[in-house]
Design a protein around this motif. Structure first.
Motif, mmCIF file in Angstrom:
data_model
loop_
_atom_site.group_PDB
_atom_site.id
_atom_site.type_symbol
_atom_site.label_atom_id
_atom_site.label_comp_id
_atom_site.label_asym_id
_atom_site.label_seq_id
_atom_site.Cartn_x
_atom_site.Cartn_y
_atom_site.Cartn_z
ATOM 1 N N ALA A 186 0.872 -1.055 -0.066
ATOM 2 C CA ALA A 186 0.126 0.027 -0.132
ATOM 3 C C ALA A 186 0.920 1.301 -0.017
ATOM 4 O O ALA A 186 0.331 2.236 -0.683
ATOM 5 C CB ALA A 186 -0.845 0.205 1.095
ATOM 6 N N GLY A 187 1.893 1.084 0.433
ATOM 7 C CA GLY A 187 2.851 2.726 0.596
ATOM 8 C C GLY A 187 3.875 2.413 -0.300
ATOM 9 O O GLY A 187 4.682 3.635 -0.213
ATOM 10 N N GLU A 188 4.013 1.754 -1.471
ATOM 11 C CA GLU A 188 5.138 1.696 -2.347
ATOM 12 C C GLU A 188 5.009 2.998 -2.988
ATOM 13 O O GLU A 188 6.205 3.466 -3.652
ATOM 14 C CB GLU A 188 5.095 0.401 -3.320
ATOM 15 C CG GLU A 188 5.268 -0.834 -2.794
ATOM 16 C CD GLU A 188 5.379 -2.074 -3.609
ATOM 17 O OE1 GLU A 188 5.960 -3.040 -3.507
ATOM 18 O OE2 GLU A 188 4.444 -1.717 -4.699
ATOM 19 N N HIS A 189 4.008 3.416 -3.284
ATOM 20 C CA HIS A 189 4.065 4.803 -4.411
ATOM 21 C C HIS A 189 4.359 6.172 -3.404
ATOM 22 O O HIS A 189 4.448 7.043 -3.961
ATOM 23 C CB HIS A 189 2.660 4.942 -4.718
ATOM 24 C CG HIS A 189 1.627 5.277 -3.540
ATOM 25 N ND1 HIS A 189 1.020 4.306 -2.728
ATOM 26 C CD2 HIS A 189 0.957 6.575 -3.191
ATOM 27 C CE1 HIS A 189 0.326 4.982 -1.903
ATOM 28 N NE2 HIS A 189 -0.011 6.336 -2.186
ATOM 29 N N LEU A 190 4.432 5.901 -2.198
ATOM 30 C CA LEU A 190 4.951 7.192 -1.184
ATOM 31 C C LEU A 190 6.303 7.188 -1.090
ATOM 32 O O LEU A 190 6.998 6.161 -1.130
ATOM 33 C CB LEU A 190 4.242 7.059 0.264
ATOM 34 C CG LEU A 190 2.810 7.088 0.329
ATOM 35 C CD1 LEU A 190 2.457 6.763 1.622
ATOM 36 C CD2 LEU A 190 2.021 8.253 -0.252
ATOM 37 N N PRO A 191 6.742 8.734 -1.186
ATOM 38 C CA PRO A 191 8.454 8.730 -1.233
ATOM 39 C C PRO A 191 8.827 8.563 0.320
ATOM 40 O O PRO A 191 7.941 8.652 1.212
ATOM 41 C CB PRO A 191 8.463 10.232 -1.655
ATOM 42 C CG PRO A 191 7.203 10.825 -1.200
ATOM 43 C CD PRO A 191 6.081 9.612 -1.616
ATOM 44 N N ASP A 192 9.993 8.397 0.504
ATOM 45 C CA ASP A 192 10.486 8.017 1.801
ATOM 46 C C ASP A 192 10.369 9.352 2.668
ATOM 47 O O ASP A 192 10.543 9.420 3.775
ATOM 48 C CB ASP A 192 12.082 7.928 1.701
ATOM 49 C CG ASP A 192 12.197 6.517 1.002
ATOM 50 O OD1 ASP A 192 11.435 5.710 0.693
ATOM 51 O OD2 ASP A 192 13.502 6.224 0.893
ATOM 52 N N ALA A 193 10.307 10.466 2.071
ATOM 53 C CA ALA A 193 10.214 11.875 2.552
ATOM 54 C C ALA A 193 9.135 12.019 3.491
ATOM 55 O O ALA A 193 9.173 12.667 4.814
ATOM 56 C CB ALA A 193 10.289 13.033 1.788
ATOM 57 N N VAL A 194 7.992 11.360 3.138
ATOM 58 C CA VAL A 194 6.754 11.358 4.180
ATOM 59 C C VAL A 194 7.190 10.823 5.522
ATOM 60 O O VAL A 194 6.471 11.417 6.480
ATOM 61 C CB VAL A 194 5.590 10.715 3.558
ATOM 62 C CG1 VAL A 194 5.099 11.434 2.206
ATOM 63 C CG2 VAL A 194 5.695 9.151 3.313
ATOM 64 N N VAL A 195 7.842 9.724 5.679
ATOM 65 C CA VAL A 195 8.197 9.113 6.869
ATOM 66 C C VAL A 195 9.045 10.175 7.371
ATOM 67 O O VAL A 195 8.916 10.253 8.627
ATOM 68 C CB VAL A 195 8.620 7.647 6.723
ATOM 69 C CG1 VAL A 195 9.144 7.259 7.932
ATOM 70 C CG2 VAL A 195 7.545 6.700 6.067
#
Length: 629
Positions: A186-195
């Motif tokens: 589910a989170g593959e499309h999010l950039p690392d920067a959000v974390v």
């Protein structure tokens, strides 16, 4: 935040003498200066990424494969998993500060989701895997959890059946059906920067977790523990317990965690291992055969244990010796181990006879005890309830150093601990560095320190003042060591006006192989009595040795031989106290005190009111005309 902010060099044990306050010749307060500084920023969610930056190839965890072997997980691998799961949590709509409940046994997935939740800016909420539907519903409802992760289908069904009462619960995930993999997807499309942004917004003052108390009386209350509470706890513990966390042998420090991560004791050690980069494994089953197999495969250098487990290992070893016709030999070995332990704690060199006894019994008995724990265990951290002088001395004499501690959920686990090189049997040690202990006028133990919680969740009446009242009764000796003598609310006052703390008697009796649980009674009664339940494994062994395998339990509870053996145990326990405090009569119950029957909390504490209610006839019988009169 970097690892250097601990402000200590753990190259050797750090012992700081306690500062004592003496009133009228009695030590009333003890404080030990902190060994670790307070981080200016950051959170527990940063730890996997700091480890990956500083030592990417170093093993920080180990996972058990289907074939029974253990595979190391490096700091870089774990950080990558934490990042991927954290992105999945964010993609599923969980906002900063949202509560995420976790209901599972002690597994790798538990720790992974815990750190992923922190990296995503969430507050994790543990639920005991043995909790009833109503207990789980209360915790999810009271915490306002928007998501809950469970281990298996049974737990998933339990929570699903309660969802009509939990309108705020938007997500229910199950580890056994691939929940972790789906979160990663589910989170593959999010950039690392959000974390990274979520992590950057967390501070030591941010809530890390809500850990609910056992609820011995009334509904459990959620203790709000901050990231700073954990740093104060684990950084000072790691600095103090250098031999445990930094390993002074050729074997790198490691531990196999089998206590529930839903309890603050196990959780604190998991965080401490991540902080100190000590390899951590998980053992979900505490059934004797399963646990011994996991210990043999993992081979930890130290263990976190509760007295029940240590009693079990000791009693199992004795039962094995008895079946082999060597019970008297084991008992001699145990007595020598206790004397060796007493001598070691006193700083005395063993005499010729003790050295000869150690040489004889080390290969026959002590090495087998160590082998049952994996073969490499050198240290045990014991907590949850008093271990008892006899058992602590036995393990010390058998070659395993015991660090005993005392604490509460409200203090992020340990508030006191045995200082290295300065043990004192029968006590729970000195205050953890950065902690102060005070004894109130009525004997209640009061605590202060950076690990003390921020307050209760959703509770209007909060603890007042700078000191936390523990509800425990204790005393400080001349050197500042704390001894816990009982619970304030559990103190028994006989009809003759004698105050009796039941804990020492109960702890001693529970160490007997035949005794499962024990509850001492006598409030407003003429004398002290006890209810005793039988320990299944110990009873099975006793039956075999006495050729009574076919006798029903309901008949065994009045068996003269069994009662005679239990009477000897009671007589030994009574040596701890005065005549007025001694157990005059006892009843053996055919059933056990269990969590399912409402007699025990998930952390195995007695619900005294429930036991007294359900066994009122048996209690009344103990105060009728004594047998034989």
């Amino acid at each position: 935040m970097d690892r250097g902010e601990r402000a200590v060099d753990a190259a050797e044990p750090k012992l700081v003498e306690p500062v004592k306050t003496i009133v009228a010749g009695v030590v009333r307060e003890v404080a030990v200066p902190a060994l670790a500084g307070t981080p200016a920023g950051g959170s527990l969610g940063d730890l996997p990424f700091l480890n990956a930056l500083e030592a990417p190839g170093e093993p920080v965890l180990a996972r058990k494969e289907r074939d029974g072997t253990w595979r190391d997980v490096t700091a870089a691998e774990f950080a990558a998993e934490v990042l991927a799961v954290a992105k999945g949590l964010i993609a599923e709509g969980l906002a900063e500060g949202d509560r995420l409940a976790i209901m599972a046994r002690t597994t790798y997935e538990w720790t992974l989701l815990d750190f992923a939740g922190w990296a995503a800016g969430l507050v994790t909420v543990p639920i005991y895997p043995t909790s009833s539907a109503l207990q789980a519903r209360w915790i999810i409802h009271d915490s306002g959890a928007v998501a809950c992760a469970v281990e298996d289908t049974v737990q998933a069904r339990l929570i699903s059946a309660e969802r009509a009462h939990l309108p705020g619960l938007a997500h229910l995930w199950e580890f056994d059906t691939g929940a972790i993999g789906r979160l990663v997807k589910a989170g593959e499309h999010l950039p690392d920067a959000v974390v990274q942004a979520r992590r950057a917004a967390r501070t030591p003052d941010s809530y890390a977790t809500l850990v609910y108390t056992s609820g011995t009386t009334g509904q459990p209350k959620g203790c709000t523990l901050t990231h700073g509470n954990f740093f104060a706890e684990v950084d000072n513990a790691v600095a103090l317990l250098h031999p445990v966390f930094d390993s002074v042998s050729k074997d790198p420090a490691s531990t196999l965690l089998f206590l529930p991560l839903s309890h603050v004791f196990g959780r604190m050690v998991a965080v401490g291992c991540m902080r100190a980069r000590v390899k951590l494994g998980h053992a979900p089953s505490i059934k004797t055969d399963d646990l011994l197999a996991d210990l043999a495969g993992f081979r930890p250098t130290f263990l976190l244990a509760i007295p029940y487990v240590l009693e079990k290992v000791h009693n199992t070893a004795r039962a094995t010796a008895e079946r082999m016709g060597r019970a008297s030999s084991f008992d001699r070995a145990a007595r020598i181990a206790q004397r060796l332990g007493e001598a070691a704690v006193a700083g005395e060199a063993p005499g010729l006879a003790l050295r000869a006894g150690r040489a004889l019994y080390d290969p026959l008995v002590y090495r087998r005890i160590r082998a049952a724990l994996g073969g490499r265990v050198r240290y045990i951290l014991s907590g949850g309830s008093p271990l008892g002088r006899r058992l602590a001395a036995f393990y010390t004499g058998a070659g395993i150093e015991v660090f005993e501690g005392y604490g509460l959920t409200e203090t992020t686990a340990a508030a006191t601990v045995t200082p290295p090189l300065r043990p004192r049997l029968g006590t729970v040690g000195w205050p953890l560095p950065g902690t102060a202990v005070r004894i109130a006028d009525d004997g209640e133990v009061l605590l202060r320190g950076g690990h003390v919680f921020a307050g209760y969740w959703n509770v209007s009446a909060q603890p007042a003042g700078e000191w936390l009242a523990t509800g425990d009764i204790g005393e400080l000796d001349a050197d500042g060591y704390l001894t816990i003598t009982g619970r304030k609310k559990d103190l028994i006052i006989t009809s003759g006006g004698k105050n009796v703390a039941p804990a020492p008697l109960e702890d001693w009796l529970r160490a007997h192989p035949l005794v499962g649980q024990c509850m001492v009674i006598g409030d407003n009664r003429p004398y002290i009595a006890a209810l005793i339940t039988l320990e299944p494994d110990g009873l099975a062994h006793w039956r075999q040795m006495h050729k009574k395998q076919g006798v029903p339990v309901r008949e065994l509870v009045t068996d003269a031989e069994l009662l005679e053996e239990l009477q000897r145990a009671v007589d030994e326990a009574n040596q701890l106290v005065s005549r007025a405090e001694s157990i005059r009569r006892f009843a053996v119950l055919p059933g056990e005190f269990t969590e399912e029957r409402g007699h025990l909390t998930p952390s195995l504490k007695l619900k005294r009111g429930a036991v007294a209610r359900d066994y009122a006839p048996e209690i009344e019988a103990l105060y009728q005309t004594p047998r034989g009169s």
